[in-house]
Design a protein around this motif. Sequence first.
Motif, PDB file in Angstrom:
ATOM      1  N   SER A 123       0.848  -1.195   0.000  1.00 35.27           N
ATOM      2  CA  SER A 123       0.000   0.000   0.000  1.00 35.27           C
ATOM      3  C   SER A 123       0.878   1.237   0.000  1.00 35.27           C
ATOM      4  O   SER A 123       1.901   1.300   0.684  1.00 35.27           O
ATOM      5  N   LYS A 166       0.125   3.896   1.284  1.00 32.85           N
ATOM      6  CA  LYS A 166      -0.020   4.595   2.564  1.00 32.85           C
ATOM      7  C   LYS A 166       1.070   4.232   3.560  1.00 32.85           C
ATOM      8  O   LYS A 166       1.331   4.976   4.498  1.00 32.85           O
ATOM      9  N   ASP A 167       1.732   3.094   3.326  1.00 32.48           N
ATOM     10  CA  ASP A 167       2.813   2.698   4.218  1.00 32.48           C
ATOM     11  C   ASP A 167       4.058   3.565   4.034  1.00 32.48           C
ATOM     12  O   ASP A 167       4.897   3.658   4.912  1.00 32.48           O
ATOM     13  N   GLN A 172       2.596   9.992   2.867  1.00 36.00           N
ATOM     14  CA  GLN A 172       1.515  10.714   3.531  1.00 36.00           C
ATOM     15  C   GLN A 172       1.222  11.957   2.708  1.00 36.00           C
ATOM     16  O   GLN A 172       2.162  12.646   2.303  1.00 36.00           O
ATOM     17  N   ARG A 185      -0.217   8.014  -6.455  1.00 35.93           N
ATOM     18  CA  ARG A 185       0.028   6.572  -6.469  1.00 35.93           C
ATOM     19  C   ARG A 185       1.523   6.356  -6.592  1.00 35.93           C
ATOM     20  O   ARG A 185       2.271   7.268  -6.945  1.00 35.93           O
ATOM     21  N   THR A 229       6.608  12.343   2.627  1.00 32.52           N
ATOM     22  CA  THR A 229       5.519  13.305   2.846  1.00 32.52           C
ATOM     23  C   THR A 229       5.305  14.204   1.626  1.00 32.52           C
ATOM     24  O   THR A 229       6.273  14.644   1.011  1.00 32.52           O
ATOM     25  N   ASP A 240      -3.002   0.891  -3.906  1.00 32.20           N
ATOM     26  CA  ASP A 240      -4.028   1.921  -3.694  1.00 32.20           C
ATOM     27  C   ASP A 240      -3.583   3.320  -4.125  1.00 32.20           C
ATOM     28  O   ASP A 240      -2.463   3.536  -4.529  1.00 32.20           O
ATOM     29  N   ILE A 280      -3.829   7.490  -2.994  1.00 30.91           N
ATOM     30  CA  ILE A 280      -4.176   8.471  -1.961  1.00 30.91           C
ATOM     31  C   ILE A 280      -5.032   9.550  -2.618  1.00 30.91           C
ATOM     32  O   ILE A 280      -4.661  10.066  -3.665  1.00 30.91           O
TER      33      ILE A 280
END
Lengths: 350, 790
Positions: free
Chosen positions: B203, B205-206, B209, B223, B278, B394, B396
Amino acid sequence: MKVIEKVNQMREELEKELASATSSKEVSEIRVKYLGKKGLVTELTANMKELSPEEKREVGSLSNQAKEEFSKKMEEEEKRWKEKELYQKLTSEKIDVTLPAFEMVQGSPHILEKLTEELEELLMSMGYDVVEGPEVEKDLYNFELLNLPKGHPARDAQDTFYTKGEELLLRSQTSPVQIRTMLQNEEKTPIRMICPGKTYRRDDDDATHSHQFTQMEGLLIDKNISLADLKGTFDIIAKKLFGSARQTRFRPSFYPFTEPSVELDISCFNCDGKGCPICKGTGWITVGGAGMVHYKVLENGGYDPKEWTGFAFGFGMERLAMLKYNVTDVRTFYTNDLRVVKPFDRKEVE
Amino acid sequence: MAISMNWIKDYVDYGDADLKDVANRVTKAGINVEKVESHYIPHLVIGEVVECTPHPDSDHLHVCQVSIGQETLQIVCGASNVRVGIKVIVALPGALLPPDVVIQKSTIRGVESNGMLCALYELGFAEKTKEAYDRGIEEVDASIPVGLDACRALGYDDTLFELDLNPNRSDCNNHIPFSYEVAAVLGKKVTLPSTETHPIKDSVKDSLQVKVETSNCSMYLARMVKDIVIGPSPDFIKHRLEASGMRSINNVVDISNYVMLEYGQPLHFFDADKLGGTILVRMAKDQEEITTLDGKARVLREEDIVITDGEKPVCIAGVMGGANSGIDENTKTIVIESAIFDPYHVRYTSIHHELRSEASLRYEKGLTFEYCQYAMERACHLLEKYASGKVLSDCIVHDKTDKTKKQVSFTLEEINQILGMELTVEDVNRSLDGLGFVYQVAKDVYQVEIPTRRTDVAPNKADLAEEIGRLYGYDHIEATLPTTVSKPGRYIGDVSYRKAVSRRLRSLGLNEVRTYTLISEEEDATFQYARQDAISLLRPMSSDKKVIRQTLLPSLLKVLDYNLARHVKDVCIYEMANVYFNEQEEDTKLAILMHGSLDPVTWQNKNRKVDFYLLKGIIENIFHYLGLQNRYSFASCEIPDFHPGIAANILLDRQVVGVIGKVHPNLAKDAYVLEISLKKLISSKVKPIKFKEVSKYPSVKKDLAFVTSKEVSSQTIQDEIKKAGGRLLTDIQVFDVYEGEHVGKEEKSIAYSLTFQDATKTLTDEEVMNIFHHIIERVEDRLPAKVRDK
């Protein structure tokens, strides 16, 4: 010698003398010689006293006849000579009609003014008023109320000369006169108006660009107006300007103040639609822009778009003049070489 | 920027349609195709060199036998790389190569040659560089069969459309939006390209951010793709980018451009390792710095949107990426950004930093959430396929976009009313189907949903009428005229007054000119006779067009100079124009300039030479024409930039309305000018024309002359004569002015011819002489003047 013979002899001499006369003056002298107080005819009656009453009558009658006859003859002759002499005198005054005339000096209208007036006349006959407005204009009228809010990308296309902050500018189009007219018409009655005038955009001057140019826009507001009415109106304008053989067409376009918007094309007057350098091979030349008045503009002008409809059109007068008169450099209109200006003092061909 | 029609074929199957016809139809529907350019060159085939021997009479030419399938041709070739076994592009006799070379059978140094083996640059498919030249002829992929049409086999058969778009349809600069227009005119459907991916389990998200701190970013998608291999792009991508005017860099950079050219959605790729974990989108801090991809250091402003790594900017949003986070040949993992930024901010940022890029141009016009999403998926698909990338599972999503459906309802009649056409339900349906608009129709009432991709269409009847009308074709409109009866049009306001004056001036021999409203500061500094606050441009384009003029006189002097320089010596011109001052105040000025003579010199020598009195006569003529006789006067005075002895104020009802005089010789030689406020003339009330009976009784003329000081004006004497003469004095004419030996050095003599007349009786000598003597007495009494030769 009998009187009658004397008269006959006298007539003969007189005729000879008259025939050899060379001027009216000579004829006049002959007249004195014969008919003067001491003239030959008078002399016929010199010794009347010595004659019998019969003779008196005869001599009197003959001399009177002679007087009359000779007088008439000499009058004719004198008149003939006088006419001849006058003719000679006049012919001696002969002038060279090919020398230059005294030039009746008359000024010329500016080419753009001439063309503007031609359109004004046509459109006034169709019920349009000619209205003017300020060239230093508020952003509100030039853009805001015409559905061109601040930041609208279409403002880019008309990069504008501002004179004070973001409020005042040199108008980039004559459309502000339209919105002003709509707002001023408090009764909200139908409108037919055109607004010719000077406009300004940030363009570097060259053969085809001018920072100052002239627009003529038109506005019609009424009920149940359609694009077909715009087409009919444009037809009349195009034929007036470029000849009755012109075809017209609409091409879809975009203007913020009209929807639908169209480009106004005429069939090329040079090649009649076959394609040539003037129409860039397409057979058509774009001469203006138009469309149905955008509902937001109607609203801004105080007209309820549910009730009212309308169309607007606009022409660049420089472009029209360049096409109509085959002018290749737009700066020609602003340098005012009098050798260029003067031939425009002419009635247009109908 | 051009549209590749080969590319379009991916989305619309237009079959064998004549592309010139397609261009015409799309143009008629409002998407203006300015130029159709075909790259296809007929008579090029794939061949194979089967024999290659040195030319007997040359040290570098080769004689080749080239198989093109059915037959084998002998061709002489000069390229250093020609050899047996390679496959080549053969130009057959009849092929027309750019710029204008026709290949023909020929004999080269005694050897027959039946065509030409070609390098790409010789066909116009590549740039002619030294490198390309040294490489010799093109060696094509050995797997391509001989005998095939070379352009088609190699993908050089593209046709390009150059567009000239209206500002509301700049989306059509991109292939998918344009394909909808092609589909609409051809009645076809659009097939969108594949966005299929085979994501790995990881993912995003890991490791990333995303935070958006500004409302100027309504959508931000991110992505991640791992393990990408940087390399060259496949040929079709290279060709298509080149067709669109972009250079191929490498597979990854090319994909971001390729997708932008598909959807119109710019993408940005970050090197994930350089970026860190980030992404923070925010407005820049004043004076914050970033070095952009072009290597330039830029100082940001609070109005700029930036992407940061949480601390420092890594990208100017929508404009250009930062050098600190870009893709290079060692990049392994990338973060894909697909976002929507506020158009106005992007626009002003790109203008301010002088960074107008393909991306910023697209952001400026506004983007749709739909394509923002598609473009992301499409990029992933392509990276997987052409850069061996592994797509993380996924995406974001930051999404504040408005997804309200744009719906509009209208009747058939309403559309026909706007268009002035007589469309049927079928006609309207066909247009809407073509456009791909979803609709329902019941009893002539339509409910239409406008696709999100069409940001230019607003949900109202007029916008729909335009869409329907442009597709159906405006040439179907039957011209009509508005039917309401209208009163005749007229000139509103001052227009007709001005035109009347204009016509009168022309009849007097003056030519109308038109000059620029904007003048230089130097010109503005001249003729400041009635100075108000000038209006200047905030951002003038040049110093000669800086100030809005308050007087037309400097402009007329320019016209004089222009004509004199072209040997036009008689310059009698006028201009009427608005002038502006004090922010927005307006006046309309009439200015006249006269130089030389009014009429041309004739052999009879009767022309009127320009002087002060000729010009004065012109303006008096105008005054009389306007019904202003007896209300104007001229008062001698010194005026800036006028000859100090030949200048006057023009007064109307004792108010100054203009100036007249000779231009100061420092500015122009022998030029006479006047300028007058037309507004002041127009505002003065005038009585209507009145019929006046001519007196039946004879008039009496009397002449007299006064010797007076040069300082005394004729007007002063005339005023006294008038007062003494009373109503029986009907006319005063000056018939002689004398200065010289018969009068004193500081004196002049002015001779007047006076006319006396009574409307009711014949004047007696005595009556006339009484008045005459009274006139002399009064003038001698009130002025330093003596009657001459009493």
